[in-house]
Design a protein around this motif. Structure first.
Motif, PDB file in Angstrom:
ATOM      1  N   LEU A 125     -33.306 -50.273  33.527  1.00  0.00           N
ATOM      2  CA  LEU A 125     -32.326 -49.114  33.739  1.00  0.00           C
ATOM      3  C   LEU A 125     -33.488 -47.825  33.503  1.00  0.00           C
ATOM      4  O   LEU A 125     -34.250 -47.665  32.675  1.00  0.00           O
ATOM      5  CB  LEU A 125     -31.372 -48.919  32.630  1.00  0.00           C
ATOM      6  N   GLY A 127     -33.729 -43.356  34.114  1.00  0.00           N
ATOM      7  CA  GLY A 127     -33.346 -41.967  34.345  1.00  0.00           C
ATOM      8  C   GLY A 127     -33.142 -41.312  33.099  1.00  0.00           C
ATOM      9  O   GLY A 127     -33.787 -41.248  32.185  1.00  0.00           O
ATOM     10  N   TRP A 128     -32.379 -40.245  33.361  1.00  0.00           N
ATOM     11  CA  TRP A 128     -32.118 -39.188  32.206  1.00  0.00           C
ATOM     12  C   TRP A 128     -31.024 -39.349  31.567  1.00  0.00           C
ATOM     13  O   TRP A 128     -29.922 -39.359  32.320  1.00  0.00           O
ATOM     14  CB  TRP A 128     -32.402 -37.817  32.788  1.00  0.00           C
ATOM     15  N   GLU A 130     -29.066 -37.504  30.310  1.00  0.00           N
ATOM     16  CA  GLU A 130     -27.966 -36.527  30.665  1.00  0.00           C
ATOM     17  C   GLU A 130     -27.152 -36.354  31.890  1.00  0.00           C
ATOM     18  O   GLU A 130     -26.195 -36.048  32.339  1.00  0.00           O
ATOM     19  CB  GLU A 130     -28.613 -34.820  30.605  1.00  0.00           C
ATOM     20  N   SER A 131     -27.883 -37.527  32.851  1.00  0.00           N
ATOM     21  CA  SER A 131     -27.256 -37.855  34.207  1.00  0.00           C
ATOM     22  C   SER A 131     -27.194 -39.466  34.278  1.00  0.00           C
ATOM     23  O   SER A 131     -27.288 -40.131  33.630  1.00  0.00           O
ATOM     24  CB  SER A 131     -28.257 -37.459  35.138  1.00  0.00           C
ATOM     25  N   GLU A 132     -26.745 -39.745  35.460  1.00  0.00           N
ATOM     26  CA  GLU A 132     -26.557 -41.096  35.861  1.00  0.00           C
ATOM     27  C   GLU A 132     -27.960 -42.060  35.767  1.00  0.00           C
ATOM     28  O   GLU A 132     -28.924 -41.685  36.315  1.00  0.00           O
ATOM     29  CB  GLU A 132     -26.015 -41.314  37.154  1.00  0.00           C
ATOM     30  N   MET A 133     -27.732 -43.061  34.937  1.00  0.00           N
ATOM     31  CA  MET A 133     -28.989 -44.034  34.877  1.00  0.00           C
ATOM     32  C   MET A 133     -28.811 -45.272  36.267  1.00  0.00           C
ATOM     33  O   MET A 133     -27.604 -45.428  36.270  1.00  0.00           O
ATOM     34  CB  MET A 133     -29.024 -44.811  33.602  1.00  0.00           C
ATOM     35  N   VAL A 134     -29.850 -45.354  36.638  1.00  0.00           N
ATOM     36  CA  VAL A 134     -30.037 -46.514  37.729  1.00  0.00           C
ATOM     37  C   VAL A 134     -30.538 -47.667  37.299  1.00  0.00           C
ATOM     38  O   VAL A 134     -31.819 -47.661  36.475  1.00  0.00           O
ATOM     39  CB  VAL A 134     -30.985 -45.919  38.921  1.00  0.00           C
ATOM     40  N   SER A 135     -30.172 -48.744  37.702  1.00  0.00           N
ATOM     41  CA  SER A 135     -30.537 -50.011  37.202  1.00  0.00           C
ATOM     42  C   SER A 135     -31.278 -50.567  38.588  1.00  0.00           C
ATOM     43  O   SER A 135     -30.891 -50.497  39.719  1.00  0.00           O
ATOM     44  CB  SER A 135     -29.251 -51.042  37.027  1.00  0.00           C
ATOM     45  N   LEU A 146     -34.379 -40.795  41.953  1.00  0.00           N
ATOM     46  CA  LEU A 146     -33.491 -40.482  40.825  1.00  0.00           C
ATOM     47  C   LEU A 146     -32.987 -38.957  40.837  1.00  0.00           C
ATOM     48  O   LEU A 146     -33.671 -38.158  41.533  1.00  0.00           O
ATOM     49  CB  LEU A 146     -34.202 -40.742  39.542  1.00  0.00           C
ATOM     50  N   PRO A 149     -31.468 -33.907  35.709  1.00  0.00           N
ATOM     51  CA  PRO A 149     -30.461 -33.120  35.383  1.00  0.00           C
ATOM     52  C   PRO A 149     -30.664 -31.656  35.800  1.00  0.00           C
ATOM     53  O   PRO A 149     -31.710 -31.301  36.134  1.00  0.00           O
ATOM     54  CB  PRO A 149     -30.380 -33.003  33.596  1.00  0.00           C
TER      55      PRO A 149
END
Length: 325
Positions: A125, A127-128, A130-135, A146, A149
């Motif tokens: 995983l 990302g930040w 505060e925003s959506e994490m990517v797997s 990515l 924010p």
């Protein structure tokens, strides 16, 4: 109590942040090694250890060899899982391939390349928070996009990006924080609908220009061999036998100067947003426009390159370049 004194929680948080930053300086190329990676058992991992302890107590109480074997097997599985969880992140190199320039308040697309040293990586995983994490799972060079924010106007300096994994069994959680060095800008959010300023062609003024073109009929002149046949006055030639060419005028547009003086009464960010909206409007109308911001001046022109220069001037005006995140 003096409000200038910091609470213990805030003081400890700032000290921890500075310590993390010292271990992870900002860079466009970051390799994850033992200095950057942290690992602790998860709640499931602690539960597993509790089960190991219970099996050990049962084995000790009843002198059961099979229970001892199960206990040692469970403990070995726990230790092996720790190694594989750590190795899932270790050795990955992150390379920033670019970040788009956007308006203030919009998420920033960031393109990363992940280099893996030829090992398969699973369920990472990134990302930040505060925003959506990517797997992502990958075995070779991997391109990943990515969304960072929303940021304020100025140079884009994203906060700490989180990379974590609990692969393979979920007994451990390994993670790292990285600070990416991205070369892009956050432009002021355009304020549309504000009328253009009125005045002369000096500060905040305007000027109309006209050149030869194809829009408005102007008159006739004598025919030349280089003239387009579509501009020849054939009806007149049929009547008089003389070849004449139609002349047209094409307005080039208006030439305008913009400055903060024209939007006095607003705060600085609102002023820059209005100037940004004016630049976009002039670009759509093909007007020539220039900027005067303090001691900085951009001569009137138009086009994509000129618009980028204007946006850069607006984005960096009166911005503190110190990196506090």
């Amino acid at each position: 109590m003096n409000e200038s004194l910091k609470s213990p929680e805030k003081w400890l948080s700032e000290r921890f942040r500075r310590w993390i930053d010292s271990r992870s300086p900002r860079s466009h190329r970051i390799r994850l090694n033992q200095r950057r990676i942290y690992i602790v058992p998860t709640g499931y991992g602690f539960f597993w250890l509790l089960m190991v302890l219970l099996v050990f107590l049962v084995a000790t109480n009843y002198s059961n060899s099979l229970a001892f074997g199960l206990c040692f097997f469970m403990l070995s599985l726990f230790q092996i899982s720790m190694i594989h969880t750590w190795r899932n992140l270790a050795g990955i190199t992150l390379v920033v391939r670019g970040a788009e320039s956007v308006y203030a308040g919009e998420p920033v697309p960031v393109n990363l390349e992940c280099l893996t040293e030829g090992r398969q990586r699973f369920s990472i995983l990134m990302g930040w928070p505060e925003s959506e994490m990517v797997s992502a799972s990958f075995s070779h060079e991997h391109e990943q996009s990515l969304l960072a924010p929303e940021e304020q106007r100025g140079r884009f300096r994203p906060g700490r990006m989180l990379i974590k994994s609990i692969y393979p069994l979920g007994f451990f959680r390994t993670w790292t924080w990285v600070r990416l060095d991205c070369h892009s800008l956050i432009y002021p959010a355009p304020e549309e609908g504000i009328p253009l300023p009125e005045g002369n062609c000096g500060k905040g003024g305007e000027r109309s220009l006209v050149k030869s073109g194809i829009d408005d009929f102007h008159g006739f002149r004598g025919y030349q061999e280089t003239d387009s046949p579509s501009h020849v006055y054939w009806q007149g030639f049929a009547k008089t036998g003389e070849l004449l060419t139609k002349q047209f005028d094409q307005p080039v547009g208006r030439e305008l100067w913009f400055s903060l003086d024209q939007v006095a009464g607003y705060d600085l960010e609102k002023q820059l947003s209005i100037l940004t909206g004016w630049c976009l409007y002039c670009e759509r109308q093909r007007f020539s426009y220039g900027l005067t911001l303090g001691t900085q001046k951009l001569s009137p022109a138009n086009g994509a390159v000129h618009l980028h220069k204007a946006f850069e001037l607006l984005a960096l005006y009166n911005v503190d370049d110190s990196d506090e995140r």
